[in-house]
Each structure stands twice: as C-alpha cells, then as structure tokens.
Motif scaffolding. Structure first.
Motif, PDB file in Angstrom:
ATOM      1  N   ASN A 275     -39.479  43.454  41.686  1.00  0.00           N
ATOM      2  CA  ASN A 275     -39.643  42.386  40.692  1.00  0.00           C
ATOM      3  C   ASN A 275     -40.931  41.604  40.928  1.00  0.00           C
ATOM      4  O   ASN A 275     -41.619  41.215  39.975  1.00  0.00           O
ATOM      5  CB  ASN A 275     -38.434  41.446  40.734  1.00  0.00           C
ATOM      6  CG  ASN A 275     -37.165  42.107  40.207  1.00  0.00           C
ATOM      7  OD1 ASN A 275     -37.217  43.150  39.572  1.00  0.00           O
ATOM      8  ND2 ASN A 275     -36.028  41.500  40.487  1.00  0.00           N
ATOM      9  N   ASN A 276     -41.272  41.387  42.209  1.00  0.00           N
ATOM     10  CA  ASN A 276     -42.528  40.689  42.537  1.00  0.00           C
ATOM     11  C   ASN A 276     -43.749  41.499  42.100  1.00  0.00           C
ATOM     12  O   ASN A 276     -44.706  40.964  41.543  1.00  0.00           O
ATOM     13  CB  ASN A 276     -42.608  40.399  44.039  1.00  0.00           C
ATOM     14  CG  ASN A 276     -41.676  39.263  44.442  1.00  0.00           C
ATOM     15  OD1 ASN A 276     -41.301  38.447  43.610  1.00  0.00           O
ATOM     16  ND2 ASN A 276     -41.293  39.230  45.706  1.00  0.00           N
TER      17      ASN A 276
ATOM     18  N   SER B 168     -44.073  41.337  38.372  1.00  0.00           N
ATOM     19  CA  SER B 168     -44.487  40.036  37.838  1.00  0.00           C
ATOM     20  C   SER B 168     -46.006  39.840  37.869  1.00  0.00           C
ATOM     21  O   SER B 168     -46.535  38.958  37.207  1.00  0.00           O
ATOM     22  CB  SER B 168     -43.801  38.908  38.616  1.00  0.00           C
ATOM     23  OG  SER B 168     -44.291  38.866  39.941  1.00  0.00           O
TER      24      SER B 168
ATOM     25  N   ARG C   9     -42.964  47.285  36.280  1.00  0.00           N
ATOM     26  CA  ARG C   9     -42.974  46.494  35.047  1.00  0.00           C
ATOM     27  C   ARG C   9     -42.574  47.365  33.853  1.00  0.00           C
ATOM     28  O   ARG C   9     -41.753  46.961  33.015  1.00  0.00           O
ATOM     29  CB  ARG C   9     -44.363  45.902  34.805  1.00  0.00           C
ATOM     30  CG  ARG C   9     -44.492  45.147  33.476  1.00  0.00           C
ATOM     31  CD  ARG C   9     -44.520  43.679  33.672  1.00  0.00           C
ATOM     32  NE  ARG C   9     -44.170  42.944  32.467  1.00  0.00           N
ATOM     33  CZ  ARG C   9     -44.146  41.626  32.409  1.00  0.00           C
ATOM     34  NH1 ARG C   9     -44.431  40.912  33.469  1.00  0.00           N
ATOM     35  NH2 ARG C   9     -43.811  41.011  31.295  1.00  0.00           N
TER      36      ARG C   9
ATOM     37  N   SER D 245     -33.220  39.820  36.685  1.00  0.00           N
ATOM     38  CA  SER D 245     -34.672  39.948  36.565  1.00  0.00           C
ATOM     39  C   SER D 245     -35.174  39.086  35.411  1.00  0.00           C
ATOM     40  O   SER D 245     -34.766  39.274  34.264  1.00  0.00           O
ATOM     41  CB  SER D 245     -35.057  41.405  36.306  1.00  0.00           C
ATOM     42  OG  SER D 245     -36.348  41.470  35.742  1.00  0.00           O
TER      43      SER D 245
ATOM     44  N   ILE E 241     -38.124  39.104  34.103  1.00  0.00           N
ATOM     45  CA  ILE E 241     -38.912  39.926  33.170  1.00  0.00           C
ATOM     46  C   ILE E 241     -37.986  40.579  32.153  1.00  0.00           C
ATOM     47  O   ILE E 241     -38.224  40.530  30.939  1.00  0.00           O
ATOM     48  CB  ILE E 241     -39.729  40.998  33.926  1.00  0.00           C
ATOM     49  CG1 ILE E 241     -40.853  40.324  34.729  1.00  0.00           C
ATOM     50  CG2 ILE E 241     -40.304  42.045  32.963  1.00  0.00           C
ATOM     51  CD1 ILE E 241     -41.573  41.265  35.685  1.00  0.00           C
TER      52      ILE E 241
END
Length: 496
Positions: free
Chosen positions: A330-331, A334, A380, A417, A419
C-alpha cells in the motif's frame, strides 16, 4: 445476570460463533471452529461436498468454547441467529438422517441441468418469475440427484439448505424461509408463492419442500437432544436464519432500497437492495428475497453481483513480488499517481466471471514499460484494477434498476486500503461507510429483530461498529480517465 444472543455463521471453511449482549447488541466474543480449515470432498473435478454433521460437530464445539471462555451458562443464552453458506443442498430421510453429503455452493455439477431448464422453460418466464436462471442453484442440484442418484432421491423426506439443517439439529423441527427458498431458486416472485412450475419441470414433488416460517421469529425451540449435544438450554428459541450474503448485508445495516453492502475478500461481492423486480441482467446478477422481503408487496429484493477476481489478485502479488506485507504494498502504491502512469491490471484470474457472461479471461497486465515502471506501479494498478471491477459491477447493477444511496462495507482486506476505497467512492460518487463487524455478530444481533425494531438495530451497528467513512473526492477527472482506460482494455479482451 447478563443475557445474551448467540450467532452462528456456517461457512465452507469454518464455523464462527459470536455472543452479543441481548439488551445492547454489544459484541462480547467470537470463536472459530475448527482451528484449521474444514475440508471439502471432491470426487470429480468441479464437485464440492461436505458432511452436514461435521458442521453440527464444530457448532457444538464452538458453543462450548464460547461458554467456557466468557464464563456464560446455558440459561444466559436467550436466542440463536443462524447465517449459512448459500445454495447448498442437504437431503434427509424420514428419520432426519442425511442421505448423502451436502452438495455445497461452489459445486458446479448442475450447471448444464440449470442451463437446459432456462432454455426449456424460457428466459422470459425465468427472468420475470424466478428473477434468475435456475443455473447451478439448489433446485438444479436436487434435479441432478433425482437424475443421477435415484436410489437416494427415492428416500428423500425433505430437502434443506445448510442453515435449515442446523436449525433442525437444535430443535427437531423442519422448516425454511422465503429468503432461503429464493436463494435455491424455488420462489416465484411474480405470484409470491412456491415456484411450482419449476418443480413440475424438474419432476420434483412439492411435498419435499419444508414448511415456510418467517425470517425473524420463533422458528423452533431447542429440544432435549439438541440441548444435550450443543450445550444450550432446552427451549432456547431459534429466532433468525439467512444465507451469508443477505446476512452480511443485515450485519452492515443494509435493509432499504438504495443501500448497498460490499465485501472485499478473496472474491468481491456487491449486494444491493431494491424494490424493483427488474431482472434484465439475470444472467449476470442474482436476485434473492432479502431478509426483510415483504411477501404481500414483493419488495426488498437483494441483487447480488459477484467478482471472482478480487483480493486473490493482491494476495498473489504479495506472494510473488519482492515485498513483505500488504502495508508495504500500500505504501509503494501510494507513491504512484492515479492511473498508475498508464499501467492497467485486469484482475480476473480466479476462474469464470459471471458478470463478464461467464468468460474466463484471466489476469492481464497491459502497458507495462520495462524502463519506467516498477513494483509500485504493479501494486497501484492492482488496487485500481480491483476497484475498477467493483465500479464496472456497480454500472451493471445501476442498469438493472439500482439507485445507490450509500455503500457499507466490512473492515476487510481491500477496504482497509485507502487507494481502493477512495477510487470506488469517487467513481460511483457515493460515501463508503466502513464497519468492524462479522456475519456471526450480525446473526446474533438479528435474533433481536423478531421484535421488529429495525431502527434500534441500525443504531446498535452505528454506535458499536462504525470505523470511518470514505468520501468521494471532488476532483474526479484523473479517476474517470484511469477508469475509462481500464474499461477500454477490458472490453478489447471481452469482445475479441
């Protein structure tokens, strides 16, 4: 002495049991049995069966574990709510013994049976009266047994859904619900009665159908044998029963037209409540009587759209990229702009996709530049691809009469998440409310709905479980552009 309700969630991998306070709905504890996943029997490819009495054994163990862990005695448990894996078939003889293993939801042996009936009865009649194709649902599984195992079929006293069987084991009372019959495609919505025309087409005797009781109310009382085996007190009432997806919606306070429940696990589910009997998407969307279906008005239909290739995609990346956790992924994601710099990931790699008309298109990664793109773009693009597939599903539901007003989701993998959740919220222009609850907790709380107080029920969920709300972003342009790019790539594959 505090009083409690017990909730059971009978899955295909485990049984979950929850205790909530009767008066407040506050969750006290949840246990899982067995500790390892339950097995499935697969005599042939595409088959999946389980022993109904294995479910009962694990339920009895879970109840004993809850009582011991939370120091609760039998007399403190004042009612039971049951959620169960949908579409399963349990067959019993006149003594109440299972005649064979249960043919469970993911068993596909009856696909041809259902497709043939859809063609012979007529697509229009099935769509307007059943709101579905008979497909691979419980009625078609029963017909398969009739055709292929006549020696078993001839001994059948009643057929049941998994939750009906567990209620019977507690109470020695055989019954079912309209919601349950509808998930087996036994309900005629147009005439608000049993789908006798389908039973007649399949040559199934209507006497095999259990008595119909209300979804909320006293469905049976624990008898002496049920009490001895389960550890509940004699005459404890069973007050609620529903399939897992309608129950998941109930757990998220989704009851009214426009309210939508979403699940983002290995597979994804969008379950929307409507008062429309439209079934123009009956080959891609399933329609069931929701838990609060009103027979006299034929309203509160649950439209269920399943996305096979969802969280399994992100898990595959976790296992195969050089990353150590979802948090790291997730990092990485982002740090990449909306649209993943053109990289598109089509996430449908978990078998045939019903919403794509049962096509099996697999996972595709497109527009990857080996000089400029790296694993952050993959992360992503994966989150966006899964989010876009949810949006694509919502477009199908909207075309079939759904007008979403709010989406509520459990605090599970994908909706953790930002996103993923922000992408979905922005594109469908609706808030997404996140709740920390489970099917077993929902089933326990639903035992209180026999009183009919839905407003207080919703307040309990808001007060106890609300985690956060994702709001749609005002600047939608980059999201719309990215989604349109993804949809263009998907449709090139689907229509080739």
């Amino acid at each position: 002495m505090t009083k409690y309700y017990l909730g059971l969630d009978i899955g295909s991998s485990s049984i979950k049991a929850a205790i909530v306070e009767k008066d407040t709905g506050k969750s006290i504890g949840v246990v899982q049995e067995p500790k390892e996943e339950m097995g499935m029997f697969a005599q042939k490819n595409g088959w999946a069966e389980q022993e109904p009495n294995d479910w009962w054994l694990h339920i009895c163990n879970a109840i004993k574990s809850l009582k011991k862990q939370y120091n609760i005695n039998s007399n403190q448990i004042k009612g039971v709510g049951i959620s169960y894996q949908m579409h399963g078939l349990v067959l019993i003889d006149k003594d109440g013994n299972p005649l064979r293993k249960s043919i469970i939801w993911c068993d596909s042996r009856a696909v041809e049976t259902g497709n043939k009936a859809f063609s012979e009865i007529g697509e229009d009649k099935c769509s307007t009266q059943l709101l579905n194709s008979p497909a691979n649902f419980t009625a078609s599984k029963l017909k398969w047994v009739k055709d292929n195992e006549p020696e078993i079929y001839n001994k059948v006293y009643k057929f049941m859904l998994p939750g009906d069987y567990i209620a019977y084991k507690f109470s020695n009372t055989i019954n079912t619900t309209i919601s349950g019959l509808s998930e087996g495609i036994f309900w005629d919505f147009k005439n608000d009665t049993l789908a006798t025309f389908l039973l007649e087409h399949y040559g199934i005797d209507a006497a095999l159908v259990p008595e119909i009781v209300d979804t909320f109310g006293v469905q049976g009382l624990v008898d002496e044998k049920g009490a001895l085996e389960s550890g509940l007190a004699v005459e404890t009432p069973i007050l609620y029963r529903a399939g897992d997806q309608p129950n998941n919606a109930l757990s998220l306070n989704v009851f009214n037209p426009g309210e939508v429940a979403a699940t983002g696990g290995t597979s994804g589910v969008v379950y929307a409540v409507t008062d429309s009997l439209s079934a123009k998407e009956s080959s891609r969307v399933n329609n069931f009587a929701h838990v609060n279906y009103r027979k006299e008005k034929a309203i509160n239909i649950g439209k269920l759209l399943c996305i096979n290739g969802a969280g399994i995609q992100y898990r595959w990346l976790l296992n195969n990229l050089a990353v150590s956790s979802y948090e790291e992924m997730n990092n990485l994601a982002s740090q990449i702009p909306v649209g993943s710099d053109g990289v598109c990931l089509i996430p449908f790699g978990n078998g045939a996709e019903r919403m794509l008309n049962n096509k099996e298109i697999g996972t595709r990664i497109v527009n990857m530049n080996l000089n400029n793109h790296h694993k952050g773009h993959m992360c992503r693009a994966a989150l966006e691809g899964i989010a876009f597939s949810f949006v694509y599903g919502m477009e199908i539901l909207t075309s079939d009469g759904i007008k979403p007003t709010v989406i509520r989701a459990g605090n599970d993998n994908l909706f953790r998440s930002e996103i993923f959740a922000n992408t979905v919220a922005t594109l469908i222009e609706q808030e997404i409310e996140i709740y920390n609850t489970t099917g077993a907790i929902g089933a326990a709380r639903a035992a209180n709905l026999h009183k009919g107080d839905f407003k207080s029920f919703g307040k309990v969920i808001m007060d106890n479980d609300h985690v956060m709300t994702f709001m749609p972003f005002k600047d939608k342009k980059p999201y719309i552009e990215a989604y349109n790019n993804w949809k263009k790539e998907l449709e090139l594959i689907v229509h080739k």
